[in-house]
Motif scaffolding. Structure first.
Motif, PDB file in Angstrom:
ATOM      1  N   MET A   1       0.950  -0.956  -0.310  1.00 46.26           N
ATOM      2  CA  MET A   1       0.346  -0.236   0.240  1.00 46.26           C
ATOM      3  C   MET A   1       0.735   0.984   0.321  1.00 46.26           C
ATOM      4  SD  MET A   1      -1.479   0.204   3.957  1.00 46.26           S
ATOM      5  CE  MET A   1      -2.032   1.576   3.483  1.00 46.26           C
ATOM      6  N   CYS A   2       0.268   2.235   0.036  1.00 46.17           N
ATOM      7  CA  CYS A   2       1.396   3.920   0.356  1.00 46.17           C
ATOM      8  C   CYS A   2       0.045   4.139   1.400  1.00 46.17           C
ATOM      9  CB  CYS A   2       1.242   4.683  -0.983  1.00 46.17           C
ATOM     10  SG  CYS A   2       1.749   6.260  -0.947  1.00 46.17           S
ATOM     11  N   GLY A   3       0.754   4.604   2.382  1.00 46.13           N
ATOM     12  CA  GLY A   3      -0.471   5.472   3.328  1.00 46.13           C
ATOM     13  C   GLY A   3       0.460   6.979   3.879  1.00 46.13           C
ATOM     14  N   ARG A   4       1.935   7.405   3.444  1.00 47.27           N
ATOM     15  CA  ARG A   4       2.183   7.562   3.468  1.00 47.27           C
ATOM     16  C   ARG A   4       3.335   8.261   2.492  1.00 47.27           C
ATOM     17  NH1 ARG A   4       2.884   8.763   9.829  1.00 47.27           N
ATOM     18  NH2 ARG A   4       1.747   7.646  10.670  1.00 47.27           N
ATOM     19  N   TYR A   5       3.333  10.095   2.776  1.00 45.81           N
ATOM     20  CA  TYR A   5       4.358  10.463   1.348  1.00 45.81           C
ATOM     21  C   TYR A   5       5.049  11.732   2.214  1.00 45.81           C
ATOM     22  CZ  TYR A   5       0.835  12.897  -1.263  1.00 45.81           C
ATOM     23  OH  TYR A   5      -0.297  13.627  -1.507  1.00 45.81           O
ATOM     24  N   THR A   6       5.801  12.432   1.182  1.00 47.38           N
ATOM     25  CA  THR A   6       6.234  13.440   1.128  1.00 47.38           C
ATOM     26  C   THR A   6       6.488  14.243   0.036  1.00 47.38           C
ATOM     27  OG1 THR A   6       8.710  12.787   0.643  1.00 47.38           O
ATOM     28  CG2 THR A   6       8.122  12.520   3.145  1.00 47.38           C
ATOM     29  N   ILE A   7       6.359  16.316   0.060  1.00 50.25           N
ATOM     30  CA  ILE A   7       6.417  16.788  -1.065  1.00 50.25           C
ATOM     31  C   ILE A   7       7.030  18.145  -0.323  1.00 50.25           C
ATOM     32  CG2 ILE A   7       4.101  17.310  -0.927  1.00 50.25           C
ATOM     33  CD1 ILE A   7       4.313  17.956  -4.461  1.00 50.25           C
ATOM     34  N   THR A   8       8.165  17.961  -0.654  1.00 53.10           N
ATOM     35  CA  THR A   8       9.058  19.500   0.256  1.00 53.10           C
ATOM     36  C   THR A   8       9.298  19.978  -0.712  1.00 53.10           C
ATOM     37  OG1 THR A   8      10.967  18.160   0.270  1.00 53.10           O
ATOM     38  CG2 THR A   8       9.996  17.142   1.561  1.00 53.10           C
ATOM     39  N   VAL A   9       9.348  20.399  -1.790  1.00 50.13           N
ATOM     40  CA  VAL A   9       9.513  21.690  -2.446  1.00 50.13           C
ATOM     41  C   VAL A   9       8.970  22.662  -2.714  1.00 50.13           C
ATOM     42  CG1 VAL A   9      10.227  19.778  -4.670  1.00 50.13           C
ATOM     43  CG2 VAL A   9       7.626  21.077  -5.210  1.00 50.13           C
ATOM     44  N   THR A  10       9.088  24.041  -3.144  1.00 48.57           N
ATOM     45  CA  THR A  10       8.310  25.401  -2.418  1.00 48.57           C
ATOM     46  C   THR A  10       6.857  24.657  -4.321  1.00 48.57           C
ATOM     47  OG1 THR A  10       9.178  25.835  -4.269  1.00 48.57           O
ATOM     48  CG2 THR A  10      10.782  26.677  -2.405  1.00 48.57           C
ATOM     49  N   LEU A  11       6.342  25.932  -3.459  1.00 45.57           N
ATOM     50  CA  LEU A  11       5.020  25.957  -5.043  1.00 45.57           C
ATOM     51  C   LEU A  11       5.277  26.720  -6.568  1.00 45.57           C
ATOM     52  CD1 LEU A  11       1.888  26.142  -5.093  1.00 45.57           C
ATOM     53  CD2 LEU A  11       1.869  28.237  -4.478  1.00 45.57           C
ATOM     54  N   GLU A  21      -1.602  25.878 -13.767  1.00 41.41           N
ATOM     55  CA  GLU A  21      -1.414  27.139 -13.280  1.00 41.41           C
ATOM     56  C   GLU A  21      -2.519  26.696 -11.569  1.00 41.41           C
ATOM     57  OE1 GLU A  21      -6.404  29.493 -13.910  1.00 41.41           O
ATOM     58  OE2 GLU A  21      -5.640  27.910 -15.220  1.00 41.41           O
ATOM     59  N   ASN A  22      -2.167  27.522 -10.456  1.00 43.53           N
ATOM     60  CA  ASN A  22      -2.122  27.313  -9.365  1.00 43.53           C
ATOM     61  C   ASN A  22      -3.424  27.656  -9.126  1.00 43.53           C
ATOM     62  OD1 ASN A  22      -2.312  26.647  -6.271  1.00 43.53           O
ATOM     63  ND2 ASN A  22      -1.289  28.735  -5.730  1.00 43.53           N
ATOM     64  N   MET A  23      -5.232  26.670  -8.284  1.00 41.02           N
ATOM     65  CA  MET A  23      -6.104  26.212  -7.646  1.00 41.02           C
ATOM     66  C   MET A  23      -6.290  26.364  -6.371  1.00 41.02           C
ATOM     67  SD  MET A  23      -7.480  26.706 -11.076  1.00 41.02           S
ATOM     68  CE  MET A  23      -9.390  26.851 -10.638  1.00 41.02           C
ATOM     69  N   SER A  24      -4.912  26.766  -5.857  1.00 49.50           N
ATOM     70  CA  SER A  24      -5.682  26.277  -4.482  1.00 49.50           C
ATOM     71  C   SER A  24      -3.930  27.475  -3.238  1.00 49.50           C
ATOM     72  CB  SER A  24      -5.505  25.460  -4.315  1.00 49.50           C
ATOM     73  OG  SER A  24      -5.185  24.842  -2.680  1.00 49.50           O
ATOM     74  N   ALA A  25      -4.775  28.301  -2.792  1.00 44.59           N
ATOM     75  CA  ALA A  25      -3.644  28.890  -1.458  1.00 44.59           C
ATOM     76  C   ALA A  25      -3.441  27.958  -0.313  1.00 44.59           C
ATOM     77  CB  ALA A  25      -4.487  29.510  -1.213  1.00 44.59           C
ATOM     78  N   GLU A  26      -3.544  26.991  -0.937  1.00 44.82           N
ATOM     79  CA  GLU A  26      -3.712  25.961   0.852  1.00 44.82           C
ATOM     80  C   GLU A  26      -2.291  25.131   0.784  1.00 44.82           C
ATOM     81  OE1 GLU A  26      -7.113  22.761   1.730  1.00 44.82           O
ATOM     82  OE2 GLU A  26      -7.871  24.628   0.527  1.00 44.82           O
ATOM     83  N   TYR A  27      -0.974  25.521   0.064  1.00 40.61           N
ATOM     84  CA  TYR A  27      -0.341  24.501  -0.423  1.00 40.61           C
ATOM     85  C   TYR A  27       1.520  24.766   0.162  1.00 40.61           C
ATOM     86  CZ  TYR A  27       4.030  22.002  -1.843  1.00 40.61           C
ATOM     87  OH  TYR A  27       5.167  21.290  -2.217  1.00 40.61           O
ATOM     88  N   GLN A  28       1.143  23.747   1.315  1.00 39.66           N
ATOM     89  CA  GLN A  28       2.736  23.871   1.839  1.00 39.66           C
ATOM     90  C   GLN A  28       4.230  22.926   1.305  1.00 39.66           C
ATOM     91  OE1 GLN A  28       2.251  25.192   5.950  1.00 39.66           O
ATOM     92  NE2 GLN A  28       0.674  23.400   6.305  1.00 39.66           N
ATOM     93  N   PRO A  29       4.747  22.860   1.633  1.00 39.49           N
ATOM     94  CA  PRO A  29       5.791  21.166   2.359  1.00 39.49           C
ATOM     95  C   PRO A  29       5.348  20.419   3.057  1.00 39.49           C
ATOM     96  CG  PRO A  29       7.536  23.353   1.465  1.00 39.49           C
ATOM     97  CD  PRO A  29       5.838  24.297   2.039  1.00 39.49           C
ATOM     98  N   ARG A  30       4.991  19.537   2.747  1.00 40.58           N
ATOM     99  CA  ARG A  30       5.380  18.684   3.786  1.00 40.58           C
ATOM    100  C   ARG A  30       5.984  16.895   3.798  1.00 40.58           C
ATOM    101  NH1 ARG A  30      -0.810  18.154   4.015  1.00 40.58           N
ATOM    102  NH2 ARG A  30       0.472  16.821   6.188  1.00 40.58           N
ATOM    103  N   TYR A  31       6.001  16.957   4.803  1.00 35.97           N
ATOM    104  CA  TYR A  31       7.031  15.779   5.523  1.00 35.97           C
ATOM    105  C   TYR A  31       7.005  14.943   5.573  1.00 35.97           C
ATOM    106  CZ  TYR A  31       9.605  20.138   5.283  1.00 35.97           C
ATOM    107  OH  TYR A  31      10.109  21.925   4.909  1.00 35.97           O
ATOM    108  N   ASN A  32       4.834  14.208   5.773  1.00 33.19           N
ATOM    109  CA  ASN A  32       5.135  13.479   6.479  1.00 33.19           C
ATOM    110  C   ASN A  32       3.283  13.417   6.085  1.00 33.19           C
ATOM    111  OD1 ASN A  32       3.845  10.274   7.839  1.00 33.19           O
ATOM    112  ND2 ASN A  32       4.544  11.892  10.153  1.00 33.19           N
TER     113      ASN A  32
END
Length: 224
Positions: A1-11, A21-32
């Motif tokens: 399965m895949c139950g956790r992941y990361t995305i640590t880059v800037t918007l 095209e950016n449709m959301s202002a909610e993004y921030q880097p995530r580590y878990n």
């Protein structure tokens, strides 16, 4: 399965990589990132790619209770055509879920499972194959959700877990997003395990085991 992941880059890095095209202002880097949370996803719009946020845990439009999404964070690539919850989305509502790593726990005989982070060799962003749906409540509220596809493990992953997420090659992303493509036969070849020689894995600390820990330290190699 895949139950956790990361995305640590800037918007900015994320938008540049996907030319979206950016449709959301909610993004921030995530580590878990954990199921049930809002995650960035790329879909095909009428005028190009769009980046927005979806809740991880797919809720089919016909579901009576949105809590069904708690059990539907992953969709097995081998049975997409057999599962009513995924069949329509597989044909018409495919998305890319950007990541730069994912976690998996290796079972150890007689001891606690050990967490590993798996990345592309040398690092960098990659796309998990995803499906998305929109569920509407009786009051008219809309909930946009997604699931990550999984497949058999490659040689690297087989030593850690018996499943792995479907990772798409960059050159295959347009095909996966193309909503005009509705024949499963044209998509099946994209659902194979990603080449093991292009990936790497390392053990991380047990900090990642708690979803409340969403900090850069989750990425650090385990001591010893």
């Amino acid at each position: 399965m895949c139950g956790r992941y990361t995305i640590t880059v800037t918007l900015e890095e994320l938008l540049a990589r996907y030319e979206a095209e950016n449709m959301s202002a909610e993004y921030q880097p995530r580590y878990n990132i954990a199921p049930g949370q809002m995650v960035p996803a790329v879909i095909a719009g009428a005028e190009g790619r769009r980046l927005g946020m979806l809740r991880w845990g797919l809720v089919p439009p016909w579901a009576d209770d949105p809590k069904i999404g708690n059990r539907m964070i992953n969709a097995r690539a081998e049975t997409l055509e057999e599962r009513p919850a995924y069949r329509n989305a597989y044909r018409t509502k495919r998305c890319l879920i950007p990541a730069d790593g994912f976690y998996e726990w290796k079972k150890i005989a007689g001891g606690p499972s050990r967490p590993f982070r798996i990345t592309l060799r040398g690092g960098g962003l990659f796309s998990l194959a995803g499906l998305y749906e929109t569920w509407t409540s009786p009051d008219g509220d809309r909930l946009h959700t997604c699931a990550v596809l999984t497949t058999e493990p490659n040689r690297l992953m087989a030593d850690i877990h018996d499943r792995m997420p479907v990772i798409l090659r960059k050159e295959d992303e347009d095909l996966w997003l193309d909503r005009r493509v509705r024949e499963p036969a044209k998509l099946a070849g994209l659902l194979a395990p990603y080449p093991a020689e292009e990936m790497e894995a390392y053990e991380v600390g047990r900090l990642v085991g708690n979803v409340a820990n969403d900090v850069p330290a989750c990425l650090e190699k385990a001591n010893g």
